[in-house]
Design a protein around this motif. Structure first.
Motif: not given
Length: 305
Positions: A101-107, A240-253
């Motif tokens: 359900l953490g995928a909501l964070a990606l949106v 975070y230093a090499s990519g946008p935050p939504d890419l990071v969140i996509a991976g984590l969620t």
């Protein structure tokens, strides 16, 4: 009890109280999104003040400077709240129900990042986000009515710890050998994999403490959890230093819950009562979500290639 209600209860493996984990997981996703945005801002500012570290990993001085950035500290506090809500959700419900359900964070992160940085997401990026979130929510929709929560045996716990040890060794060796050529997607995937184990171990530790079963194996779980958390956090800061935050969140969620879910299904048997069609949906929806992460990494307008 009403016969119809009794039949309905039998069709839903989850105890009604376990559904409490769902809103808790959603609240955690909101804090995860906000925390990621603030942490990303802090990392970018620190990187701008020091030498470029793209593909080299943040050094000790830069990590120390992050502690002086209010945005990074605020983001860290929010991520701490996200963890608290995540642990609470895991206490109530099986991993394969609440973790995705953490995928909501990606949106939320995608919208925030687009507005804050005035970056218009292209159609391919939007498609990738829809794939990530759609795949995850399809997975959860089926899991919520087919998953079962089972106590973890010592044998299962040892299997999880051994697999984690292998993952940690592979991550360390890969980073040591190829750190100058590593880009955001590596950090994102490795952090997601490690946090998948963190979520699993956290649920195990909570369960064993509740049972009053705190011995050497549980202590080993706590140590492994802390080690995986620390290494995962370091990979996240480099992402975070090499990519946008939504890419990071996509991976984590996406990667994080998929790893936790695979452990829940293969090792813990949380999908042992799921029918064949449900397992097919798990496989297809999971593949869609993970493929969405790779598409987002490839097509996001802020991704450095």
């Amino acid at each position: 009890m009403d016969p119809d209600l009794s039949e309905l209860t039998e069709l839903i493996p989850l105890d009604p109280t376990q559904f409490i984990g769902i809103p808790l997981a959603l609240i955690g996703a909101v804090f995860l999104s906000l925390g990621a945005q603030f942490q990303h801002r802090g990392v970018v500012k620190v990187e701008a003040q020091t030498v470029d570290t793209l593909g080299k990993g943040l050094n000790g001085r830069q990590l120390a400077l992050l502690l002086a950035r209010p945005s990074w500290v605020l983001g860290t506090l929010m991520l701490g709240l996200a963890i608290v809500f995540q642990l609470a959700s895991l206490y109530f419900a099986p991993i394969i129900v609440v973790q995705p359900l953490g995928a909501l964070a990606l949106v939320i992160t995608s919208i925030l990042n687009s507005r804050i940085n005035h970056v218009q997401l292209n159609s391919k990026s939007i498609t990738a986000i829809v794939m990530c979130v759609g795949g995850v929510f399809l997975f959860v929709g089926v899991a919520a009515f087919t998953a079962v929560d089972r106590p973890v045996t010592a044998r299962q716990l040892i299997i999880i710890l051994v697999v984690l040890a292998v993952v940690l060794a592979v991550a360390a060796v890969t980073f040591a050998l190829y750190r100058r050529r590593i880009r955001a997607v590596f950090y994102v995937i490795m952090a997601g994999v490690l946090y998948g184990f963190v979520a699993t171990l956290a649920k195990v530790v909570l369960g064993r403490i509740e049972q009053g079963d705190f011995e050497w194996l549980t202590l080993t779980c706590v140590l492994a959890l802390l080690l995986a958390t620390a290494l995962g956090a370091y990979f996240v800061q480099n992402a975070y230093a090499s990519g946008p935050p939504d890419l990071v969140i996509a991976g984590l969620t996406v990667v994080d819950p998929m790893v936790a879910v695979l452990i829940g299904i293969i090792v813990l048997g949380e999908a042992s009562q799921a029918p064949l069609w449900a397992n097919i949906v798990f496989a297809v929806s999971g593949a869609i979500a993970v493929w969405g992460v790779f598409l987002l990494a490839k097509n996001h307008p802020q991704t450095r290639l």
